[in-house]
Structures are given as C-alpha cells and as structure tokens.
Design an enzyme around this catalytic site. Structure first.
Site, short mmCIF file in Angstrom:
data_model
loop_
_atom_site.label_atom_id
_atom_site.label_comp_id
_atom_site.label_asym_id
_atom_site.label_seq_id
_atom_site.Cartn_x
_atom_site.Cartn_y
_atom_site.Cartn_z
N HIS A 3 0.84 -1.19 0.00
CA HIS A 3 0.00 0.00 0.00
C HIS A 3 0.88 1.24 0.00
O HIS A 3 1.88 1.28 0.72
CB HIS A 3 -0.93 0.00 1.21
CG HIS A 3 -2.11 -0.90 1.00
ND1 HIS A 3 -2.05 -1.98 0.16
CD2 HIS A 3 -3.36 -0.87 1.51
CE1 HIS A 3 -3.23 -2.57 0.17
NE2 HIS A 3 -4.03 -1.92 0.97
N LYS A 28 -13.18 5.34 7.42
CA LYS A 28 -13.46 6.50 6.56
C LYS A 28 -14.97 6.68 6.41
O LYS A 28 -15.49 7.80 6.36
CB LYS A 28 -12.82 6.26 5.18
CG LYS A 28 -12.92 7.44 4.24
CD LYS A 28 -12.48 7.09 2.84
CE LYS A 28 -13.59 6.43 2.06
NZ LYS A 28 -13.35 6.32 0.62
#
Length: 930
Positions: A145, A588
């Site tokens: 990532h 999120k």
C-alpha cells in the site's frame, strides 16, 4: 524527566547523531542551510513554549524568502534528523532489552519468558500448553500500500549506522578505534546526505516486490530461527528441560505485493507470475548459501563416527541420482558423509534455482536436471542429517545452524510467502455476466436476483463443461480476469501447492460474489468434480470493509454456509473459511468508534456462524499503519479481539512504513514477532480452558457509544457544507497523489471530490500531514459526553471498562497517541490555503471543539492528568520530533501556497520537488503515513 540512565544514553546518542549531521551540513550543503535549520528549530521551539505572533510572522517570512533548492535542502536535513532519531531509539530499545536479559530479571510483558511463566503459574499443564502450540499460526501479510516513503537504499545505509552505533555501546574501544567508529557513522550520514531519498520515478510493481524481499534477506531469515530459540528457552526455563513440550514451526508470511490488483491497473497476470518466481529465487538462494556454511561445519569423518542406517540409505539413493545426472560417481568427500550429502543437496537446489531463473528470462528449461520435487523432500534430507548426528551422539552439532535451516525450510518452503490475490467483486461479476452472455441460449445473468444467481453459479460449477470460451472474442478485462486464475493454476504446479494464500474479494456485498470467483476458478481447473468427488485448491476470503458490509456479514456468510455447492468446496479445501475485515474503509465511512465496534461485532457473528456449521474460521485483519486504519501495537491489538474469536490463528496486514519500523533490523524484527506471538498465545487460551465471557453491560455501553460516534462523525463529514472542500484544500492531498511512493493511483476516479472516490490511505495520510489526525479520534469525545452526561456513576463505569476490558483500553490508548500527534495550532496554519477561508475556519472550529472534548473525556476515563502518561517513552519519542515537525509544517504550508498559485508551469515544477520532500519528511517524523 529523563533521569533514567537508559533515557540519558538515548539522549546522548541523539545529540551525537545531530552533531555529526551538523558537521555534514556545514561541509556539504548550501551555505545557509545549517543556519536556517537551527534558526527555524529554535524559533518554533520558542513558540511552543510561548505564543508570539510577531516571531511567528518573522519565521514565516524567512521561510517564504527561501528559493526552492535551499528549501529542499532544509527539508532534507529535517528528514535525516528523523531517520537518525529512529535509529537511536531502535538501537537503545534493543540494548535496554539485552541489559534486562543479561541481568537475569523477569522480562517485559509480551516477552516469551513472561508469557510462559504466567501459564505455568496459572497451573496450565505441559500437555495443555503443547496442545495450544499445535494450533498456532502467526501470519503477517506484507502489502505494498502506498504509505512507504523511504527507499531501500536509504534503509541499508541506516542499517549500517545502527550496527556502528551498537559497536560504540557494546565493544571496549580504545581512542583510535572510537575515532574510527565515529568516522564510520559520519561517513554514512554524509552518504545519506548525497543520496536522494525521494524516488525520481514512480515505483513499478517489480520495485515493490523487491522492496518486500529486502526484509526477508536482510532481517527475517536471521530473526525467525532466533524467535523459535527464545520460545524454546522460555519453555525449558519455566516447564523444565524434560517437560516434553516441542515447539512446532507456526510462523508463516503472506504477501499482497504482485497479487493485489484491486485499484492497481499495473498488476497483470504476468506480474503475479514474476512475483512468485522472485519469491522462489530468493528462498532457494538463501538455502544454498546456508548449505555451504553447513558443509564447512559438518566435517565428520566416516572413520570416526557411524551415521544412521536411514542416512546411509539416502546417500546411496543420492549416488544413483548423481550418476544419472552427471554420468559418473561423485568423487568429492568420499569419507565425509555429511559434506557428501550436502553437496548432492546443493546440486539439487541449484537445479531448482536454474529452472526458476530460466523461466524468469522466458527461456526453456528443457534438459535441466530435476532437482527437488518439492520443499518436503529438501526438509526430509535436512532431518535425516539431524537425526543421524543425534544417532552418534552429536546432538549439539544438530542443534546449531542445521536446526535454524530446518526452521527456515518449515517456515518458507520453496515459496517464501503465501501470495494472496485480491480483486474487486465487480470485476468478477462483469466477467461472469459476459461468459453467460456468450453461451447460446444462456440466461441473462445480470437480470437475476441473488437466489437465481446462486443457482446458476452452482449449476455451472458442477457442470463438466460449463462454458465454450473463445478468448479472442472476450473483452480485455474479462480475458485478464480469466488469465489470473490460469496463472494461479500454473504457478501452483511449477513452485508448489502452498505458493498462494487466499483469493481476497474486496467489496463483497453478497454470497454470489464468492460463488462467481469459484466459477472462474472452476474454468481454470482449480476447483470442480472428478472421479473422487469434489476438489478445491483455491480458498476465498471475502473482504467486508464498509460499515454497511460489516452489518450484513452474517447474512452473506450464512447464505454461503447454507449453499450445498459452496459447503462441498469448503470441505474439499480443508474446511477452513477465512474472512477479511477492512479497518480503513469502515473508518473513513463511519468514524473510528462505529468502525471499531462494527468490526468487533462482525468477528463475533462470523465465528459463531462458523462454529454452528462446524467450520473452522480464521479472521484476516486489514490493519493499516496508523490508528485511523486499524494500526497500533500488535500485542495489545490481538488481546483486544473479542473473547473466544482467536482460535490459535491470526492473520493481519503489515503495510507501508510499518514494514520498515518492524522488520528492517533483525533485532527489532525478533522483538516485534515475539510481542505478536505472545499476544496470540494469550488470546488463544480459550482453546484449552473456557474463557471469561465479555460483560453484557460493557457491550451495551459500547453499542450506545458507537451509535453516538457514528452520528457525530457523519454529521461532520457528510452533513457539513464545504467539509470535503476544506479537506482537499487544507491538506496536501494534491501533493500526496503525485508522490512516488506507490504504484497505485490515489483516487478511484480522477477529479471526483467525493468521499467515495478518495482512497482510505490518502484520506488518513492527508489529515496526518496537516496535524489533524481526524480519522483516529473524531467523534469519541461527543460519544462519551452524550453517554455520561453529568452522571458520576456512568463515568466510574467507563473507568472500570478502561481498566478491565482490553478492547476498550486499546481503543482509548490508541486515541491518546493520535490526540498527542494532532496539533490544532498547526492545523490552523493550513487555513490560509482555503478558497473560502471563513467557511474553512468554521469547519476547523468544529474540529477543534471536538478535539478539546475528546481530550477531556479520554483523560477523565483513563484517570490521567496528561496524554500518554502510561507510556512515557513513546510520549518522549513523539515530543522530541516536534522540534523539527513544527517548522516542517510551516514550510509545507508556504510550499502549497506557492505551488498552487504559480501559473508558470516550469516554475510550478520547481516548487513541486520541495513540496514532495516536505510530505516525505513529515511522514518520517510522525512515524506514520497512511
């Protein structure tokens, strides 16, 4: 504050490295750089102690007066300082642990000694402890990532400084030797200063694969066998040498690098093929190197010892192999049986390695000798040598490097890591829809409801010839999806059955998403029915990552478990279901409290469902580096899992900067692996004795807190007008998207300013850069305040929860760290970047209010006077970074203003370089990116 001798030693090391850095800057940087660095550091230090608007304005003018090149060097100096502080802290932590061991004191909580001693003191029998060990699988999964800003070259130089620093502490040096050692460190700092820490080009996926391999070569091959030795010593020390407990090899590693194609268009089927071969190449090279070392050591003569009959039989078989391949007898080491054996083993391994390399180059491997059929045969040979040495009384020789090599072979096989494949569910649905549409008289799959889809999929999977496929007529996306499954089948045959881990389906919303993958696997021959019944060589891990998905997890999983075709395939693959939980997107989506609690509940639901169906279940935790993405200390995180859900196995992602912090140095890797494994052993105690269930009143309180938290988070993020504009304008998101730290794009859709479009990593990264760290704490203050009101008893209840419940304690401990890293006065500086400054100031006002509220409520519940009072070392570590973080943030604001307002494209490019460096530097200083 720092009266402890170890703290003084650390401060001395930091002063030494800083002084050496100053020397390098004086000699090798632009004339003003050292002066600017020192003035900015001292000026902002004064501002921390007492606000002075005049001084702040003066410092900002100084920053604004600097040209791009000078600013870039100033930022580089700050970045180097953070790197050197990290080295000093890591080294001193290692030395402090070694001192405790040398003193014979009881070791730290999380050490093997402390853990095994606790089990022994609690009356756990050797048989029960052995039974627990037999169930263990500890499986960190390395991902690429895009949160790692440090290049591999830089890591290697810092490693040299670590080793030289260790020599300064550990060796008795005379004055001349001391001078040489200091010169060595100075030279390495000078090399760092002249090495560009920012990548010139965006990394390719192959660069990311190499970076992942670096940690194995430089650290883990050494650390893993040592970890087993430490555990064996702890068992002997506490249970006695004759207790009969045998420590099996239970550490495994996974990887997504080269297998994770979700949102990364650069991961192709051939990328996955290359990754598998690169893994195999590295581990075979490591084995060959160690075989040579063993051959130098095991020089036993057949005239002076009698190898075991089984070993001599294997030597005869080797002779036949050698004559068959070489056309003559092996002439070397006629009277040194172990060297003779190891030479033959090396020859076989070399044949395996040559085959892998030929295929990597696209050449034929015809005519090459066979080598080993698989890792099991290599391991069997190693064990024959070990048993034979024991047979003639040389057990001590068997227990050294040979035993370490056996541990490596048991851990890494010929595949090194289990490569997981990940793809988003819509890609599979598109492929299956297209394949159905191409069949004469086939149903219109897209129009089916979920029940009809499951029936059609089950029928196709069981059919001997489900589809007639002409690849040339398929869309490129579907062709690529099918080829991915074909690569899985091909590489399993080439390297070994354990080469792949799971097929992870992101955005799993329905049971059909799993069955679609099973159908695609069926087409590649990975699953199906033969004359012995069902077979299945692909294991699927559905990933639930939004708040809504986590709420529906039981519905999706029970539908799957009730599907006879899926259940038959599951039983054929070993009857273990893995389920992946996404920490980043859920946070999120609904905020830290709702995310954390939904994940907790989802785990309980899935484990209960699996238990009910008689299926073993392993949870795969998609944790990021930061708290806002599920990060935090591994030991505490494992202990904070719901009771009776960790059944000996834990799998979790390790990504970005976490890989460097945990695994770059073998000394730190040993410590991190130990802390994680001891957490797993403690959390798996439910396997050998009934666990204490969670208190229902605590669960009900968390339910209420999560509800309040989600409402508060959504109220800000979704319902506050202009909130996303504030995020895009008052954080360096545009710079993050351009930073060459990962091969995947920062957005799912370009130019889409929506919460859904932005990836979870840049979302957390952006808030961290602007010193808001919002995803890791926002809503906790409102939730606690709404729950407790003015009720003293409710506060007392929360305080008890903090003391007694590991889940709640870990949640608030991580919150404290994130609040400590946040700096609202610095976040305020970023307001000058907003187009509508008044609106942005109102939004930041809401954030500041919640920051204060969260600060007060968390300290009240934890019963502390200041943040992180319980972890003073970590607090000092973060505080010492602020000396350089404060000026860096102000530099970044000035750079963003310049970069965004500059209309001349060429001049704009000049400001981009220092801007990217400022992002790099801040992430290094905060020890977090995404």
């Amino acid at each position: 504050m720092n009266e402890h001798p170890q703290a003084q030693t650390l401060e001395r090391d930091i002063q030494l490295y800083t002084a050496l850095l100053g020397e390098v800057l004086r000699e090798h940087s632009r004339k003003r750089v050292l002066v600017v660095v020192e003035r900015l550091r001292d000026g902002f230090m004064q501002l921390r102690e007492q606000e002075d608007p005049e001084l702040r304005e003066k410092l900002m003018k100084r920053i604004q007066s600097l040209d791009p090149q000078t600013l870039a060097e100033v930022i580089r100096a700050f970045t180097l300082y953070f790197g050197l502080v990290n080295v000093a802290e890591e080294l001193n932590a290692h030395l402090a642990r070694m001192d405790v061991i040398a003193a014979g004191e009881r070791l730290w909580v999380g050490s093997f000694d402390d853990t095994v001693r606790q089990f022994k003191e609690d009356g756990v029998s050797p048989e029960h402890f052995q039974s627990l060990l037999e169930h263990l699988i500890y499986l960190p999964v390395f991902t690429a990532h895009p949160t790692e800003a440090r290049r591999r070259t830089i890591s290697e130089t810092f490693r040299r400084i670590f080793l030289a620093g260790q020599d300064l502490h550990r060796l008795k040096l005379n004055e001349e030797e001391l001078e040489d050692k200091l010169q060595e460190i100075l030279t390495q700092i000078q090399i760092l200063w002249k090495t560009d820490e920012v990548r010139v080009h965006k990394p390719q996926v192959t660069d990311e694969i190499r970076r992942g391999l670096h940690f194995f070569r430089e650290s883990l091959f050494e650390a893993v066998p040592r970890v087993y030795r430490f555990l064996e010593k702890a068992v002997r020390r506490n249970y006695g040498a004759g207790c009969g407990i045998r420590v099996p090899s239970f550490i495994r590693f996974g990887s997504w690098i080269g297998g994770d194609r979700d949102g990364n268009p650069f991961v192709k089927p051939e990328t996955t093929e290359l990754a598998v071969r690169m893994h195999a190449e590295l581990i075979l090279e490591a084995y060959l190197e160690r075989l040579q070392d063993l051959s130098r050591m095991l020089s036993h003569s057949s005239a002076l010892c009698q190898p075991s009959p089984a070993f001599l039989d294997s030597l005869d078989a080797d002779e036949e192999y050698w004559v068959g391949v070489m056309g003559q007898r092996q002439r070397r080491f006629l009277y040194e049986p172990y060297r003779r054996k190891l030479t033959m083993m090396g020859h076989r391994l070399q044949a395996n390695l040559d085959r892998i390399r030929r295929r990597m180059e696209g050449l034929s491997d015809d005519g090459l000798p066979d080598g080993y059929a698989g890792a099991a045969d290599f391991l069997a040979d190693l064990m024959l040598i070990r048993d034979s040495l024991i047979h003639h009384g040389d057990a001590s020789a068997a227990d050294g490097p040979l035993q370490d090599l056996i541990r490596l072979a048991e851990t890494f096989g010929f595949h090194l890591v289990h490569l997981d494949i990940r793809q988003e569910s819509t890609r599979h649905t598109q492929a299956v829809t297209e394949l159905f549409a191409r069949q004469p008289g086939a149903p219109f799959y897209q129009a089916f409801n979920e029940e009809q889809r499951l029936m059609a999929l089950a029928e196709a999977i069981a059919h001997p010839h489900p589809f007639i496929i002409d690849k040339a007529t398929l869309t490129p996306e579907t062709r690529e999806t099918l080829e991915t499954f074909e690569v899985i089948a091909r590489m399993r045959a080439e390297v070994g059955e354990r080469v792949f881990g799971q097929y992870v389906i992101s955005m799993t919303h329905a049971a059909s998403h799993v069955m679609e993958v099973m159908l695609l696997a069926r087409l590649a021959g990975l699953v199906g029915v033969d004359n012995r019944g069902w077979f299945c060589t692909l294991q699927v891990s559905p990933l639930f990552e939004t708040i809504e998905d986590l709420s529906h997890i039981d519905r999706v999983m029970s539908t799957l478990f009730d599907d006879p075709t899926y259940l038959a395939l599951l039983r054929a693959s070993g009857n273990q279901q893995e389920v992946m939980l996404g920490y980043s997107d859920s946070c999120k989506d609904g905020g830290i409290l709702a995310s954390s609690w939904k994940l907790f509940e989802a785990q309980k639901k899935v484990i209960a469902l699996a238990d009910d169906r008689g299926v073993a279940c392993r949870l795969f935790h998609g944790r990021g580096g930061t708290v806002g993405r599920g990060g935090g200390p591994t030991h505490e995180a494992i202990l904070a899992q719901p009771v009776d859900t960790v059944h000996g196995q834990i799998k979790f992602t390790e990504q970005g900067e976490v890989l460097s912090y945990r695994y770059a140095n073998p000394e730190t890797a040993r410590y991190e692996l130990t802390m994680g494994i001891s957490g797993l052993i403690k959390a798996s105690r439910c396997l050998i004795e009934p666990p204490e269930p969670e208190r229902n009143d605590y669960l009900a309180i968390m339910d209420e807190l999560a509800r309040h938290g989600e409402a508060a988070y959504r109220g800000l993020v979704r319902d506050t007008e202009g909130f996303l504009d504030y995020f895009y304008e008052c954080t360096p998101l545009d710079g993050i998207a351009l930073l060459n730290i990962g091969s995947r794009p920062a957005h799912r859709k370009k130019a889409d300013r929506s919460l859904a479009s932005i990836r979870a990593i840049p979302w957390v990264f952006g808030w961290g850069q602007a010193r808001v760290t919002l995803p890791a704490w926002f809503s906790i203050g409102q939730a606690i305040e709404r729950y407790r009101g003015h009720d003293v008893e409710r506060l007392a209840k929360l305080q008890r929860m903090y003391q007694e419940w590991p889940y709640f304690r870990a949640l608030l401990s991580n919150t404290q760290m994130s609040l400590f890293k946040a700096e609202m006065h610095i976040a305020r500086e970023y307001l000058r970047l907003a187009e509508d400054r008044e609106r942005a100031a109102q939004i930041l006002g809401l954030i500041e209010e919640e920051y204060q509220r969260t600060l007060v409520q968390v300290l009240n519940v934890a019963g502390l006077l200041a943040l992180m009072d319980e972890t003073p070392e970590l607090r000092h570590s973060l505080a010492r970074r602020n000396l350089y973080l404060d000026p860096l943030n102000h530099i970044q604001v000035a750079l963003l203003e310049r970069y965004r307002s500059e209309e001349d494209e060429a001049k704009r490019e000049e400001w981009l370089d220092p801007l990217l460096r400022s992002i790099n530097a801040l992430s290094a200083g905060m020890r977090n990116t995404g």
